[in-house]
Motif scaffolding. Structure first.
Motif, PDB file in Angstrom:
ATOM      1  N   PHE A  86       0.820  -1.212   0.000  1.00 48.95           N
ATOM      2  CA  PHE A  86       0.000   0.000   0.000  1.00 48.95           C
ATOM      3  C   PHE A  86       0.854   1.261   0.000  1.00 48.95           C
ATOM      4  CE2 PHE A  86      -4.193  -1.954   0.397  1.00 48.95           C
ATOM      5  CZ  PHE A  86      -4.909  -1.050  -0.395  1.00 48.95           C
ATOM      6  N   ALA A  87       2.045   1.197   0.580  1.00 51.27           N
ATOM      7  CA  ALA A  87       2.952   2.349   0.524  1.00 51.27           C
ATOM      8  C   ALA A  87       3.288   2.653  -0.941  1.00 51.27           C
ATOM      9  CB  ALA A  87       4.232   2.067   1.305  1.00 51.27           C
ATOM     10  N   TYR A  88       3.323   1.604  -1.737  1.00 51.42           N
ATOM     11  CA  TYR A  88       3.607   1.754  -3.164  1.00 51.42           C
ATOM     12  C   TYR A  88       2.448   2.449  -3.884  1.00 51.42           C
ATOM     13  CZ  TYR A  88       4.882   0.325  -7.950  1.00 51.42           C
ATOM     14  OH  TYR A  88       5.224   0.316  -9.283  1.00 51.42           O
ATOM     15  N   HIS A  89       1.223   2.116  -3.491  1.00 53.24           N
ATOM     16  CA  HIS A  89       0.059   2.586  -4.251  1.00 53.24           C
ATOM     17  C   HIS A  89      -0.625   3.821  -3.682  1.00 53.24           C
ATOM     18  CE1 HIS A  89       0.240  -1.605  -5.898  1.00 53.24           C
ATOM     19  NE2 HIS A  89       0.045  -0.909  -6.981  1.00 53.24           N
ATOM     20  N   THR A  90      -0.271   4.203  -2.433  1.00 52.13           N
ATOM     21  CA  THR A  90      -0.929   5.341  -1.796  1.00 52.13           C
ATOM     22  C   THR A  90      -0.907   6.578  -2.695  1.00 52.13           C
ATOM     23  OG1 THR A  90      -0.457   4.587   0.430  1.00 52.13           O
ATOM     24  CG2 THR A  90      -0.741   6.951   0.164  1.00 52.13           C
ATOM     25  N   LYS A  91      -2.091   7.201  -2.830  1.00 53.42           N
ATOM     26  CA  LYS A  91      -2.243   8.446  -3.579  1.00 53.42           C
ATOM     27  C   LYS A  91      -1.825   8.312  -5.041  1.00 53.42           C
ATOM     28  CE  LYS A  91      -1.407  13.341  -3.091  1.00 53.42           C
ATOM     29  NZ  LYS A  91      -0.517  14.376  -2.607  1.00 53.42           N
ATOM     30  N   ASN A  92      -2.025   7.149  -5.612  1.00 55.08           N
ATOM     31  CA  ASN A  92      -1.678   6.982  -7.018  1.00 55.08           C
ATOM     32  C   ASN A  92      -2.876   6.512  -7.838  1.00 55.08           C
ATOM     33  OD1 ASN A  92       1.207   7.517  -7.853  1.00 55.08           O
ATOM     34  ND2 ASN A  92       1.500   6.464  -5.898  1.00 55.08           N
ATOM     35  N   VAL A  93      -2.810   6.824  -9.111  1.00 50.55           N
ATOM     36  CA  VAL A  93      -3.898   6.496 -10.025  1.00 50.55           C
ATOM     37  C   VAL A  93      -3.447   5.484 -11.063  1.00 50.55           C
ATOM     38  CG1 VAL A  93      -5.755   7.522 -11.391  1.00 50.55           C
ATOM     39  CG2 VAL A  93      -4.275   8.992 -10.013  1.00 50.55           C
ATOM     40  N   LEU A  94      -4.318   4.561 -11.390  1.00 48.43           N
ATOM     41  CA  LEU A  94      -4.074   3.630 -12.489  1.00 48.43           C
ATOM     42  C   LEU A  94      -5.200   3.784 -13.505  1.00 48.43           C
ATOM     43  CD1 LEU A  94      -3.285   0.365 -10.503  1.00 48.43           C
ATOM     44  CD2 LEU A  94      -1.630   1.771 -11.741  1.00 48.43           C
ATOM     45  N   TYR A  95      -4.925   3.342 -14.739  1.00 53.09           N
ATOM     46  CA  TYR A  95      -6.007   3.284 -15.710  1.00 53.09           C
ATOM     47  C   TYR A  95      -6.771   1.992 -15.505  1.00 53.09           C
ATOM     48  CZ  TYR A  95      -3.958   7.252 -18.063  1.00 53.09           C
ATOM     49  OH  TYR A  95      -3.468   8.498 -18.342  1.00 53.09           O
ATOM     50  N   SER A  96      -8.065   2.067 -15.709  1.00 59.28           N
ATOM     51  CA  SER A  96      -8.935   0.908 -15.492  1.00 59.28           C
ATOM     52  C   SER A  96      -8.497  -0.306 -16.314  1.00 59.28           C
ATOM     53  CB  SER A  96     -10.361   1.340 -15.814  1.00 59.28           C
ATOM     54  OG  SER A  96     -11.033   0.346 -16.496  1.00 59.28           O
ATOM     55  N   LYS A  97      -7.993  -0.040 -17.535  1.00 56.66           N
ATOM     56  CA  LYS A  97      -7.691  -1.168 -18.423  1.00 56.66           C
ATOM     57  C   LYS A  97      -6.533  -2.040 -17.936  1.00 56.66           C
ATOM     58  CE  LYS A  97      -4.555   1.024 -21.711  1.00 56.66           C
ATOM     59  NZ  LYS A  97      -4.411   2.458 -21.481  1.00 56.66           N
ATOM     60  N   VAL A  98      -5.689  -1.509 -17.011  1.00 56.34           N
ATOM     61  CA  VAL A  98      -4.562  -2.327 -16.532  1.00 56.34           C
ATOM     62  C   VAL A  98      -4.999  -3.323 -15.447  1.00 56.34           C
ATOM     63  CG1 VAL A  98      -2.917  -0.499 -17.046  1.00 56.34           C
ATOM     64  CG2 VAL A  98      -3.765  -0.756 -14.709  1.00 56.34           C
ATOM     65  N   LEU A  99      -6.179  -3.126 -14.889  1.00 60.66           N
ATOM     66  CA  LEU A  99      -6.653  -4.007 -13.821  1.00 60.66           C
ATOM     67  C   LEU A  99      -7.316  -5.253 -14.407  1.00 60.66           C
ATOM     68  CD1 LEU A  99      -8.130  -1.299 -11.422  1.00 60.66           C
ATOM     69  CD2 LEU A  99      -5.959  -2.527 -11.189  1.00 60.66           C
ATOM     70  N   PRO A 100      -7.314  -6.392 -13.754  1.00 61.23           N
ATOM     71  CA  PRO A 100      -6.680  -6.628 -12.448  1.00 61.23           C
ATOM     72  C   PRO A 100      -5.165  -6.813 -12.547  1.00 61.23           C
ATOM     73  CG  PRO A 100      -7.723  -8.632 -13.254  1.00 61.23           C
ATOM     74  CD  PRO A 100      -8.005  -7.575 -14.267  1.00 61.23           C
ATOM     75  N   ILE A 101      -4.450  -6.494 -11.464  1.00 62.47           N
ATOM     76  CA  ILE A 101      -3.019  -6.760 -11.409  1.00 62.47           C
ATOM     77  C   ILE A 101      -2.724  -7.700 -10.239  1.00 62.47           C
ATOM     78  CG2 ILE A 101      -1.950  -4.843 -12.639  1.00 62.47           C
ATOM     79  CD1 ILE A 101      -2.046  -3.196 -10.144  1.00 62.47           C
ATOM     80  N   LYS A 102      -1.784  -8.606 -10.497  1.00 62.59           N
ATOM     81  CA  LYS A 102      -1.453  -9.621  -9.479  1.00 62.59           C
ATOM     82  C   LYS A 102       0.040  -9.528  -9.145  1.00 62.59           C
ATOM     83  CE  LYS A 102      -2.826 -13.459 -11.672  1.00 62.59           C
ATOM     84  NZ  LYS A 102      -3.242 -14.878 -11.742  1.00 62.59           N
ATOM     85  N   TYR A 103       0.345  -9.140  -7.922  1.00 59.68           N
ATOM     86  CA  TYR A 103       1.736  -8.998  -7.488  1.00 59.68           C
ATOM     87  C   TYR A 103       2.043  -9.962  -6.344  1.00 59.68           C
ATOM     88  CZ  TYR A 103       1.472  -4.368  -9.793  1.00 59.68           C
ATOM     89  OH  TYR A 103       1.316  -3.335 -10.680  1.00 59.68           O
TER      90      TYR A 103
END
Lengths: 449, 425
Positions: free
Chosen positions: A273-290
């Motif tokens: 979550f520290a990586y993703h906090t306050k960040n935006v992704l485009y809908s088309k890249v979801l879902p992502i699996k890390y």
């Protein structure tokens, strides 16, 4: 000017002490740099008050919903009052401006001037209670737990799957480790795994890592520190030394309360979550699996020493972001299949079960526990888990995606799919003589290509 | 061979030896025969000077002489003795006779592999490569996970894993015993390894003393945890040398504003594979050569151009008697960067940690040595900068490929979307 009804209700606000690293407003926002402001969905949630109440009840949660409603209404009333005053002020200013432009003199002009200065004074007066009311309402609503997933059982755990059956005996992994000189265990905070057990630790990570890559998970290598705001965003009490290790203040964070560094470990929900906090992704890249393999540090809450309670663990952590709850449920099925396959391959007894509402963490809407049997505990140990949190944490930490030019919040599945010391403890108790499982052996670290 | 001597010191040791260091009345068994002998004063003074280290031999002797003339019953005796050991603890280890002759410059032992010829292509820096190929994130992380944080993404994270697999596999072939170590340690272990807790506060992270207790620090290297494991142990000569290896997270609070150390060259946290060996006093010189050989054996197949250096006195930390560094050429930075070191600490650490061996009916202090087998961030810098192709891919050395899912190169990562910072607060 302030209506009387506020006076009694405002008195509760004064005793309020701040306790959030995540929400900072008013004059404190000038003292502290505000990096992110959480999205508060309480007004939407309270529309279904009965559902909310029954969910709190199922969780055995101690939140006082009525008090929260009260706080929220004080805040709303003050906000409305301030808005009215602002509007009135704007209106008077315009009128005054018009008169001044026309060069009009007289009583009317003086009246407007007095009215404007009174309005200004009242706006100034209302700001402080408004900030306090806002802070109280928001901070209290941040303590409200996540909603429940329909599959979360009310009382007893729901066993979804079981592989073979437990083989109870009287073995204790600490004794076996000591007798075979494979472990040097001082206490939960300090232990060494030696020779084959150390090979087991690495081999287990590599085996899971390889399998996840083959199943289209992308590998990450994360930092081990996170800041207080992320810890609170993920639903933990950042001031509680039993929930995370808090680092000694260094020049980095000096003076800024609520912005401490926490040793959480790279393989944790916090780190993703520290990586993703306050960040935006485009809908088309979801879902992502890390996923990531690494350390997880959790202060040990108990006096009982064993591999099941150690404060430093090597783990495999997964993190999946999806667009909505339907996609999330689909992903859960996918991850359950992956988990079954991974654990069945190991050949030991294990079971997968859904945890009842009262055992969930406040941010979880559902938890699947991966459990193995421990002879020393005479019971099951959670060697891994998969949690759904929906958009609960995304909203708190403003992890967003855009769809049709709108900001939306991703739905999250996360979990420690493998906790190695716990797995090791269970496996040690099942063997007469410890051997590194075939899949974890050094010979198999080189892939078969 | 790994047995008994580690976890059950009491079984092998006489009661008299089970003292605790750094408590008020017990002192580490520092070699006073050497340090307090007036005949050695010039040598020791010279040593402190050439190592540019701390330590004051005159002051130490002053206290020593005073102590000698003070009766034990005198109330100042205890105090004096404490001060003496404080001074003694600051003094550096002796220096290898050959190293003494080096003055300021390191002595080049030899070079390994040729520098790669990039022709007209100007090789990129690590951060430029990772940016182009979307393999790392370092920007805007200060508010969520602290300064100088980094995330390796996709195949770069896979390469980290491959390096660990490769390194540990090679070490196990050489009969190193693998150990999994704790990352949170108490101060006396750190101090015994030659870390000055009080003066070097900024080098070491500690846990909040109010919340977690007063004496917990984050390990800067597995050397400290391994030394802690061996504390108060007695070894049979037949079991030496003992060769240990560990993969651990290392935490270092030090910061740097030097341009040469930009990016992920110097970071606060990283993964490292470390070698740690215990020998008799006769074996340690050969063991240092062995560790250096092991490093060359590990790094050479990775195709890096390297130089192996015997370090001059002023580059030695207080515990080291002799130290070799290996520097790899980093074509993007157009500079050499240290990727490993190995040190012979002789009995400096073992005297402070009470690690002994049994030889011909007498107990002697072991010699300890340590060496880097793979420190991930700089190894990745050297690898990516060396094996970059103008067309935007990175070749993987053949030796690593079996540990890297058989893949021959890294290309642009499109599995992980680039992030955009939210504009609204």
């Amino acid at each position: 000017m302030m209506p009387n009804i506020f006076n009694s209700r405002l008195s509760i606000i004064k005793i309020f002490k701040r306790s959030s690293a995540l929400f900072i407003n008013g004059p404190k926002a000038t003292d502290n740099f505000v990096y992110v402001t959480p999205h508060i969905d309480f007004p939407e949630r309270i529309k279904h008050k009965d559902l909310l109440k029954s969910e709190l009840c199922k969780r055995h949660a101690k939140n006082n919903l009525d008090k929260l409603v009260e706080l929220w209404s004080v805040y709303e009333e003050l906000k409305t009052r301030k808005k009215e005053l602002d509007e009135k002020k704007a209106q008077v200013s315009t009128e005054l401006g018009k008169l001044l432009k026309e060069g009009t003199q007289g009583d009317n002009l003086e009246k407007l001037k007095i009215q404007l200065s009174l309005l200004k004074e009242n706006i100034k007066k209302i700001k402080v209670p408004l900030w306090s009311a806002e802070e109280m309402a928001v901070v209290e609503s941040l303590k409200l737990p996540n909603g429940l997933h329909p599959r979360t059982p009310d009382q007893n755990r729901d066993i979804l799957f079981q592989h073979s059956s437990p083989s109870p005996n009287n073995k204790n992994h600490l004794e076996i480790g000591r007798e075979q000189d494979l472990m040097c265990f001082t206490k939960n905070e300090n232990y060494y795994l030696l020779s084959d057990l150390a090979v087991f630790e690495l081999g287990a990570k590599f085996h899971f890592s390889n399998y996840l890559r083959q199943n289209n998970f992308t590998q990450f290598s994360n930092p081990d520190f996170t800041k207080s705001l992320v810890v609170e965003g993920c639903g933990a009490d950042y001031t509680n030394p039993d929930s995370t290790f808090i680092l000694h203040n260094n020049e980095d964070t000096e003076g800024v309360s609520g912005s401490r560094l926490h040793l959480t470990g790279a393989a944790s929900l916090y780190s993703f979550f520290a990586y993703h906090t306050k960040n935006v992704l485009y809908s088309k890249v979801l879902p992502i699996k890390y996923f990531t393999i690494g350390r997880q540090y959790i202060p040990s809450p108990t006096e009982e020493d064993s591999l099941f309670h150690v404060s430093q663990s090597s783990v495999v952590e997964i993190f999946i972001s999806t667009r909505n709850s339907a996609e999330l449920d689909e992903m859960l099925e996918n991850v359950i299949d992956v988990t079954k396959e991974l654990y069945t391959q190991l050949g030991y007894h294990f079971r997968l079960s859904l945890i009842p509402a009262d055992k969930l963490k406040m941010w979880e809407s559902l938890r699947l526990a991966i459990e193995m049997y421990s002879s020393s505990q005479k019971g099951y140990v959670e060697v891994g888990n998969i949690s759904l949190s929906g958009d609960f944490i995304s909203k708190r930490l403003m992890f967003t995606y855009t769809e049709e030019k709108q900001y939306k919040f991703p739905f999250i599945l996360s979990g420690t799919i493998l906790n190695i010391p716990k797995l090791l403890g269970c496996i040690l108790e099942q063997n007469t003589h410890f051997v590194v499982p075939e899949q974890f052996k050094v010979e198999n670290w080189r892939g078969k290509h | 061979m790994f047995k008994s001597c580690l976890c059950k010191p009491s079984r092998l040791m006489g009661k008299s030896m089970q003292f605790k260091y750094f408590s008020i009345c017990n002192f580490p068994d520092i070699d006073t025969n050497y340090y307090c002998d007036v005949k050695n004063m010039t040598e020791i003074r010279q040593n402190i000077q050439s190592r540019k280290g701390i330590g004051n031999i005159e002051k130490m002797h002053e206290i020593y002489n005073l102590l000698k003339s003070t009766p034990i019953a005198n109330e100042t005796y205890k105090n004096l003795k404490e001060n003496l050991y404080k001074e003694l603890a600051c003094l550096p280890n002796r220096t290898h006779p050959i190293v003494k002759t080096y003055e300021e410059q390191p002595h080049l032992i030899h070079e390994i592999n040729k520098k790669k010829d990039f022709g007209n292509y100007k090789p990129l820096e690590f951060s430029e490569i990772t940016n182009l190929l979307n393999l790392m994130r370092t920007d805007k992380l200060g508010h969520t996970c602290g300064n100088k944080s980094y995330y390796y993404i996709g195949e770069l994270a896979e390469l980290e894993e491959a390096l660990i697999k490769y390194t540990v596999s090679e070490l196990l072939k050489e009969n190193f015993k693998l150990v999994s170590v704790p990352d949170i340690l108490s101060s006396n272990v750190l101090q015994s390894c030659g870390m000055m807790i009080n003066t070097d506060r900024t080098q070491i992270y500690s846990l909040d003393p109010v919340h977690h207790g007063p004496d917990l620090y984050l390990s800067g290297t597995a050397e400290m945890s391994l030394a802690g494991l061996l504390r108060d142990s007695l070894h049979d000569t037949n079991n030496l040398p003992l060769k240990l290896a560990a993969v651990s997270r290392c935490y270092r609070a030090e910061t740097s504003n030097v341009v040469e150390e930009r990016g992920t060259y110097r970071v606060h946290q990283f993964t490292k594979v470390e070698m740690f060996t215990v020998t008799t006093r006769e074996q340690s010189d050969d063991m240092l050569e062995y560790l250096r050989g092991m490093q060359e054996h590990l790094f050479s197949p990775l195709g890096l151009h390297m130089r192996v250096l015997d370090m001059p006195p002023h580059e030695l930390g207080a515990p080291a008697y002799r130290k070799y560094d290996i520097e790899a050429w980093m074509p993007g930075r157009s500079n050499y960067g240290e990727i490993s070191s190995c040190s012979n600490c002789t009995d400096y650490q073992s005297r402070r940690l009470n690690i002994k061996y049994y030889d011909c009916n007498s107990e002697k202090y072991v010699h300890t040595l340590n060496g880097t087998a793979c420190a991930i961030p700089r190894m990745l810098i050297a690898l990516l900068e060396t094996h970059q192709e103008p067309k935007g891919k990175i070749n993987i050395p053949i030796a690593l490929q079996p540990y890297f899912s058989g893949k021959q190169f890294i290309s642009k990562n499109s599995n992980v979307p680039k992030l955009k910072l939210l504009k609204i607060k």
